[in-house]
Design an enzyme around this catalytic site. Structure first.
Site, short mmCIF file in Angstrom:
data_model
loop_
_atom_site.label_atom_id
_atom_site.label_comp_id
_atom_site.label_asym_id
_atom_site.label_seq_id
_atom_site.Cartn_x
_atom_site.Cartn_y
_atom_site.Cartn_z
N GLU A 206 -54.06 55.44 -9.42
CA GLU A 206 -54.28 54.47 -8.32
C GLU A 206 -52.93 54.04 -7.74
O GLU A 206 -52.78 53.88 -6.53
CB GLU A 206 -55.03 53.23 -8.82
CG GLU A 206 -56.31 53.50 -9.60
CD GLU A 206 -57.41 54.16 -8.79
OE1 GLU A 206 -57.35 54.09 -7.54
OE2 GLU A 206 -58.32 54.74 -9.38
N GLU B 160 -57.27 51.03 -3.43
CA GLU B 160 -56.52 51.53 -4.58
C GLU B 160 -56.07 50.37 -5.48
O GLU B 160 -56.14 50.46 -6.70
CB GLU B 160 -55.29 52.34 -4.14
CG GLU B 160 -55.62 53.63 -3.39
CD GLU B 160 -56.28 54.69 -4.27
OE1 GLU B 160 -56.15 54.62 -5.49
OE2 GLU B 160 -56.95 55.57 -3.70
N HIS C 256 -51.55 56.87 -5.63
CA HIS C 256 -52.29 56.97 -4.35
C HIS C 256 -51.90 55.85 -3.41
O HIS C 256 -51.72 56.07 -2.20
CB HIS C 256 -53.80 56.92 -4.62
CG HIS C 256 -54.31 58.13 -5.32
ND1 HIS C 256 -55.59 58.23 -5.79
CD2 HIS C 256 -53.72 59.31 -5.62
CE1 HIS C 256 -55.75 59.42 -6.36
NE2 HIS C 256 -54.63 60.07 -6.28
N HIS D 207 -61.81 62.15 -10.70
CA HIS D 207 -61.86 60.91 -11.49
C HIS D 207 -63.31 60.50 -11.76
O HIS D 207 -63.63 60.04 -12.86
CB HIS D 207 -61.14 59.78 -10.75
CG HIS D 207 -59.69 60.04 -10.52
ND1 HIS D 207 -58.91 59.25 -9.71
CD2 HIS D 207 -58.87 61.01 -11.00
CE1 HIS D 207 -57.68 59.72 -9.71
NE2 HIS D 207 -57.63 60.79 -10.47
N GLU E 235 -60.35 61.99 -6.19
CA GLU E 235 -61.25 60.92 -6.60
C GLU E 235 -62.53 61.49 -7.23
O GLU E 235 -63.07 60.91 -8.16
CB GLU E 235 -61.62 60.02 -5.42
CG GLU E 235 -60.44 59.38 -4.69
CD GLU E 235 -59.62 58.42 -5.53
OE1 GLU E 235 -59.96 58.17 -6.71
OE2 GLU E 235 -58.62 57.89 -5.00
N GLU F 234 -64.89 55.11 -8.05
CA GLU F 234 -64.41 56.43 -7.64
C GLU F 234 -65.31 57.08 -6.58
O GLU F 234 -64.83 57.79 -5.70
CB GLU F 234 -64.29 57.35 -8.86
CG GLU F 234 -63.35 56.81 -9.95
CD GLU F 234 -61.88 56.78 -9.55
OE1 GLU F 234 -61.56 57.27 -8.45
OE2 GLU F 234 -61.06 56.25 -10.32
#
Lengths: 189, 74
Positions: free
Chosen positions: A165, A135, A168, A67, A64, A35
């Site tokens: 992920e 990703e 994204h 995360h 991110e 991340e």
């Protein structure tokens, strides 16, 4: 500039003290496809990407960090009361000697985070393709951690992160489609 | 859905393989591989709570993952 909201993006619960799982989770904290790499990659690339997709890199890069915070919370909770003996048994003896119970930006094998994990080529297609690859690699890393973990609460949070992920990656694909579009061309149907 | 979220294949197995052979290997092919541009007004999860637990607002992007340790759901 950022506003900080003092809560996690998704709740993190831990069922038992498990320093070995913390060691594996470190891959997503300071690993090549972790991340931290993701956040710094996108927030840096956004300056030189076409205007149309700056906002996307800004938003995903910010997420991110949310995360990263979840992963940090997991690692912290899994190790905070572990004795030195438990850390040694989990393969974290060297970590304890160097960092006590502190977290550190390194991968699961203990290699420190390095800027060579990320790239900013300046070419929008090259950069977005790298982001898509990042990703998918992070999604795969989450899968392998879920496979190795026997903590149902941690797995619940990891499944949330794995799904992000996927979302994204979808958005980066759409960004490529936007940049591919032929401008000034009349569409005839 | 016109696609599957997992693909499986049967790898070559040698008589001399040291570990017990895995006859079928599978890998993830999540929905983002099949959606070019997400269409406007894609169906959303009915409640915010369901969306939070899924990690996405849209069922069309949701891909559950099950641990290979053998859990069957959730």
């Amino acid at each position: 500039m950022w506003y900080y909201e003092k809560k996690l993006q998704y709740p993190v619960k831990v069922s038992q003290c498990n320093p070995m799982l913390a060691k594996y989770l470190t891959e997503q904290y300071g690993g090549a496809d972790g991340e931290l790499s993701a956040a710094l990659r996108y927030l840096n690339q956004r300056y030189t990407i076409p205007d149309k997709v700056v906002g996307l890199l800004n938003d995903i890069g910010t997420e991110e960090f949310a995360h990263l915070e979840m992963i940090a919370t997991m690692i912290y909770k899994l190790t905070k009361d572990a004795t030195p003996e438990q850390l040694v048994d989990a393969g974290l003896g060297a970590h304890f000697v160097n960092h006590d119970h502190a977290l550190f930006y390194q991968n699961a094998a203990g290699s420190p985070w390095t800027a060579t994990y990320i790239q900013a080529k300046g070419d929008p297609i090259a950069d977005l393709y790298e982001d898509i690859a990042a990703e998918e690699k992070a999604r795969a890393t989450y899968q392998w951690i879920i496979d190795i973990s026997d903590d149902p609460f941690i797995n619940d949070s990891l499944k949330f992160l794995r799904e992000r992920e996927i979302v994204h990656s979808q958005r980066f694909h759409e960004a490529v489609e936007l940049l591919k579009e032929e401008r000034d061309r009349k569409k005839v149907f | 859905m016109t696609f599957t979220l997992t693909k499986c294949y049967s790898p070559f197995v040698s008589k001399f393989d040291p570990c017990k052979p895995v006859l079928t290997k599978c890998y993830s092919t999540p929905p983002n591989l099949y959606i070019e541009f997400q269409p406007n007004n894609t169906e959303q999860f009915p409640t915010a709570k369901e969306a939070l637990y899924a990690g996405t607002l849209w069922p069309c992007l949701y891909d559950p993952y099950y641990s290979k340790r053998g859990e069957s759901s959730g």
